[in-house]
Design an enzyme around this catalytic site. Structure first.
Site, PDB file in Angstrom:
ATOM      1  N   MET A  22       0.907  -1.232  -0.119  1.00  0.00           N
ATOM      2  CA  MET A  22      -0.114   0.171   0.072  1.00  0.00           C
ATOM      3  C   MET A  22       1.015   1.188  -0.108  1.00  0.00           C
ATOM      4  O   MET A  22       0.409   2.334   0.293  1.00  0.00           O
ATOM      5  CB  MET A  22      -0.973  -0.034   1.232  1.00  0.00           C
ATOM      6  CG  MET A  22      -1.967  -1.304   1.096  1.00  0.00           C
ATOM      7  SD  MET A  22      -3.457  -0.874   1.964  1.00  0.00           S
ATOM      8  CE  MET A  22      -2.793  -0.682   3.579  1.00  0.00           C
ATOM      9  N   HIS A  26       9.223   1.193   3.176  1.00  0.00           N
ATOM     10  CA  HIS A  26      10.398   1.074   4.059  1.00  0.00           C
ATOM     11  C   HIS A  26      11.242  -0.010   3.996  1.00  0.00           C
ATOM     12  O   HIS A  26      11.021  -0.942   2.940  1.00  0.00           O
ATOM     13  CB  HIS A  26       9.937   1.361   5.619  1.00  0.00           C
ATOM     14  CG  HIS A  26       8.793   0.242   5.987  1.00  0.00           C
ATOM     15  ND1 HIS A  26       9.017  -1.181   5.993  1.00  0.00           N
ATOM     16  CD2 HIS A  26       7.374   0.220   6.328  1.00  0.00           C
ATOM     17  CE1 HIS A  26       7.968  -1.657   6.275  1.00  0.00           C
ATOM     18  NE2 HIS A  26       7.155  -1.068   6.631  1.00  0.00           N
ATOM     19  N   GLY A  28      11.488  -2.814   5.407  1.00  0.00           N
ATOM     20  CA  GLY A  28      10.602  -4.169   5.235  1.00  0.00           C
ATOM     21  C   GLY A  28      10.430  -4.330   3.761  1.00  0.00           C
ATOM     22  O   GLY A  28      10.396  -5.435   3.186  1.00  0.00           O
ATOM     23  N   HIS A  29       9.749  -3.433   3.037  1.00  0.00           N
ATOM     24  CA  HIS A  29       9.409  -3.571   1.644  1.00  0.00           C
ATOM     25  C   HIS A  29      10.403  -3.802   0.857  1.00  0.00           C
ATOM     26  O   HIS A  29      10.429  -4.617  -0.281  1.00  0.00           O
ATOM     27  CB  HIS A  29       8.648  -2.310   1.211  1.00  0.00           C
ATOM     28  CG  HIS A  29       7.306  -2.034   1.726  1.00  0.00           C
ATOM     29  ND1 HIS A  29       7.158  -1.311   2.807  1.00  0.00           N
ATOM     30  CD2 HIS A  29       6.006  -2.875   1.960  1.00  0.00           C
ATOM     31  CE1 HIS A  29       5.835  -0.945   3.213  1.00  0.00           C
ATOM     32  NE2 HIS A  29       5.229  -2.139   2.790  1.00  0.00           N
ATOM     33  N   GLN A  56     -10.322  -2.066   2.671  1.00  0.00           N
ATOM     34  CA  GLN A  56      -9.695  -3.076   3.658  1.00  0.00           C
ATOM     35  C   GLN A  56      -9.684  -2.274   4.833  1.00  0.00           C
ATOM     36  O   GLN A  56      -9.217  -2.658   6.121  1.00  0.00           O
ATOM     37  CB  GLN A  56      -8.501  -3.675   3.163  1.00  0.00           C
ATOM     38  CG  GLN A  56      -7.458  -2.917   3.337  1.00  0.00           C
ATOM     39  CD  GLN A  56      -5.998  -3.520   2.611  1.00  0.00           C
ATOM     40  OE1 GLN A  56      -5.961  -3.711   1.348  1.00  0.00           O
ATOM     41  NE2 GLN A  56      -5.320  -4.054   3.403  1.00  0.00           N
ATOM     42  N   GLY A 144       4.870 -10.350   3.352  1.00  0.00           N
ATOM     43  CA  GLY A 144       5.401 -10.263   4.617  1.00  0.00           C
ATOM     44  C   GLY A 144       4.892 -11.198   5.492  1.00  0.00           C
ATOM     45  O   GLY A 144       3.487 -11.289   5.719  1.00  0.00           O
ATOM     46  N   ASP A 147       2.361  -9.504   8.729  1.00  0.00           N
ATOM     47  CA  ASP A 147       0.900  -9.971   8.648  1.00  0.00           C
ATOM     48  C   ASP A 147       0.577 -11.117   8.478  1.00  0.00           C
ATOM     49  O   ASP A 147       0.078 -11.550   7.559  1.00  0.00           O
ATOM     50  CB  ASP A 147       0.176  -8.872   7.533  1.00  0.00           C
ATOM     51  CG  ASP A 147       0.495  -7.480   7.767  1.00  0.00           C
ATOM     52  OD1 ASP A 147      -0.216  -6.867   8.838  1.00  0.00           O
ATOM     53  OD2 ASP A 147       0.979  -6.830   6.931  1.00  0.00           O
ATOM     54  N   GLN A 150      -3.153 -12.375   7.698  1.00  0.00           N
ATOM     55  CA  GLN A 150      -3.214 -12.032   6.084  1.00  0.00           C
ATOM     56  C   GLN A 150      -2.478 -13.194   5.392  1.00  0.00           C
ATOM     57  O   GLN A 150      -3.094 -13.539   4.280  1.00  0.00           O
ATOM     58  CB  GLN A 150      -2.593 -10.665   5.660  1.00  0.00           C
ATOM     59  CG  GLN A 150      -2.768 -10.095   4.343  1.00  0.00           C
ATOM     60  CD  GLN A 150      -2.351  -9.052   3.986  1.00  0.00           C
ATOM     61  OE1 GLN A 150      -3.060  -8.001   4.224  1.00  0.00           O
ATOM     62  NE2 GLN A 150      -0.972  -8.425   3.672  1.00  0.00           N
ATOM     63  N   ARG A 184       2.931   2.497   9.656  1.00  0.00           N
ATOM     64  CA  ARG A 184       2.417   3.153  10.816  1.00  0.00           C
ATOM     65  C   ARG A 184       3.242   3.547  11.792  1.00  0.00           C
ATOM     66  O   ARG A 184       2.836   4.319  12.782  1.00  0.00           O
ATOM     67  CB  ARG A 184       0.951   2.414  11.040  1.00  0.00           C
ATOM     68  CG  ARG A 184      -0.037   2.355  10.123  1.00  0.00           C
ATOM     69  CD  ARG A 184      -1.224   1.598  10.703  1.00  0.00           C
ATOM     70  NE  ARG A 184      -2.301   1.504  10.113  1.00  0.00           N
ATOM     71  CZ  ARG A 184      -2.843   0.259   9.268  1.00  0.00           C
ATOM     72  NH1 ARG A 184      -1.616  -0.635   8.797  1.00  0.00           N
ATOM     73  NH2 ARG A 184      -3.629   0.479   8.234  1.00  0.00           N
TER      74      ARG A 184
END
Ligand code: PAF
Length: 273
Positions: A22, A26, A28-29, A56, A144, A147, A150, A184
Site C-alpha cells: 500500500m 520502508h 521491510g518492503h 480493507q 511479509g 501480517d 493475512q 504506521r
C-alpha cells in the site's frame, strides 16, 4: 524502471513476480522486493503494486491518514531492483459500474484475531488481492510474515480458488530494538516509540514458556507492563490459526496486537521460538 497507472500498460509484464503493497515503503518492503528479484532470477519481471485499498480499512480515519509517498516509494523500488511500479487509481481497480468480484474469505479470515478488531478487513484484502492478481497475472507474489493472518488468508484463498499464483513468504524486518517495521510506526511519538519494543520482547519472552497458556500470560504481562492496551496475545496453530488448549506445547505461532495511543501494533513469531 517503468511507472504504470493503467492496466493496459501492463502488457509485457504478465507472468511477473508481484510485490503487493500500500506504499509508504520502508526497509521491510525493500526486503520483499529483493526476495522477488531473487525468485524472478532475471527471467521474470518484478512488479511492485502500490495501492491504498479503501475496501480493507474498517476506520475511515485510518484510510484518510494512511501515508501516501509515491515519489520516494518509486526511488526505493528502483534501488531494490524492481522492473516496474504499478500504482493504479481507485477507479482503475474498481471501475465504476463494474461488477466487483467479492470472493468468500477462507476460514482463516474468521479466527477471532485481526477479524475481531477489524470487521470486514479480510473481505477487502481478499477482494483487492483477487483483483490485483487478475490485473497483473503474476506467477508468484511475495507477502511479509508480519501480517501473519493475512498471509494465511491469502495462501488459503489462492489454493481454494485455484488462482495458480505461488505465494512466497518473507520474514519480518525489525528495528534494532525488535520493533517490526510498519508504515504506521511513523505515527508513534517519542514516548510511545520507546515503549513499542515491548511487542517484540513479549514474543521473545513468550517463546521461552513451556505451554501455550503460560506464553499467553507472559506476553500479556509484558505488553501491559509497558502501558500497551492488549487486543490479543495468543498462541495458535500456525496455518489454520485454530485455537489451542492452554497445556499445548506447539509448535505454533504466537500472535499479538496492542494499541499505543492511536497506533495498533501487530506482530508474531514462531512458538516455541
Ligand atoms: O499488506 C498490505 O500492504 C495490504 O494488505 C495488501 C496485501 C497490499 C492489500 O492491499
Amino acid at each position: 524502471m517503468r511507472i504504470i497507472a493503467e492496466q493496459r500498460d501492463l502488457a509485457g509484464l504478465r507472468g511477473c513476480v508481484l510485490v503487493p503493497t500500500m506504499g509508504a515503503l520502508h526497509a521491510g518492503h525493500t526486503a520483499l522486493i529483493r526476495r522477488a528479484v531473487e525468485a524472478a532470477r532475471g527471467a521474470r519481471p518484478v512488479v511492485v503494486w502500490i495501492f491504498v485499498n479503501p475496501t480493507q480499512f474498517n476506520e475511515q480515519a485510518d484510510f484518510q491518514r494512511y501515508p501516501r509517498t509515491l515519489s520516494p516509494d518509486v526511488g526505493l523500488c528502483e534501488a531494490a531492483g524492481a522492473d516496474a511500479v504499478f500504482a493504479p487509481s481507485v477507479d482503475e481497480v474498481y471501475p465504476p459500474g463494474g461488477a466487483a468480484i467479492t470472493p468468500a474469505p477462507p476460514a482463516q479470515a474468521e479466527m477471532g484475531l485481526e477479524d475481531r478488531f477489524r470487521p470486514g478487513h479480510f473481505a477487502g484484502v481478499c477482494q483487492v488481492v483477487r483483483r490485483m492478481f487478475d490485473m497483473t497475472r503474476p506467477t508468484a507474489a511475495v507477502f511479509g510474515e508480519k501480517d501473519w493472518q493475512q498471509l494465511q488468508v491469502v495462501r488459503a484463498m489462492t489454493a481454494q480458488d485455484k488462482l495458480g499464483v505461488e505465494i512466497v513468504a518473507h520474514p519480518t524486518v525489525r528495528e534494532p530494538d525488535g520493533l517490526a517495521m510498519s508504515s504506521r510506526n511513523r505515527f508513534l511519538d517519542r514516548d510511545q516509540r520507546s515503549r513499542a519494543g515491548a511487542a517484540a520482547r513479549a514474543l521473545c519472552e513468550g517463546a521461552g514458556a513451556s505451554t501455550a497458556g503460560d506464553a499467553e500470560g507472559v506476553m500479556r504481562g509484558i505488553l501491559e507492563g509497558s502501558g500497551l492496551a492488549v487486543e490479543y496475545a495468543e498462541v495458535r496453530e500456525p496455518e489454520s490459526l485454530a485455537r489451542v488448549e492452554p497445556g499445548w506445547r506447539g509448535p505454533g505461532r504466537a500472535l499479538i496486537a496492542a494499541r499505543l495511543g492511536s497506533v495498533r501494533l501487530i506482530d508474531n513469531a514462531p512458538w516455541p521460538g
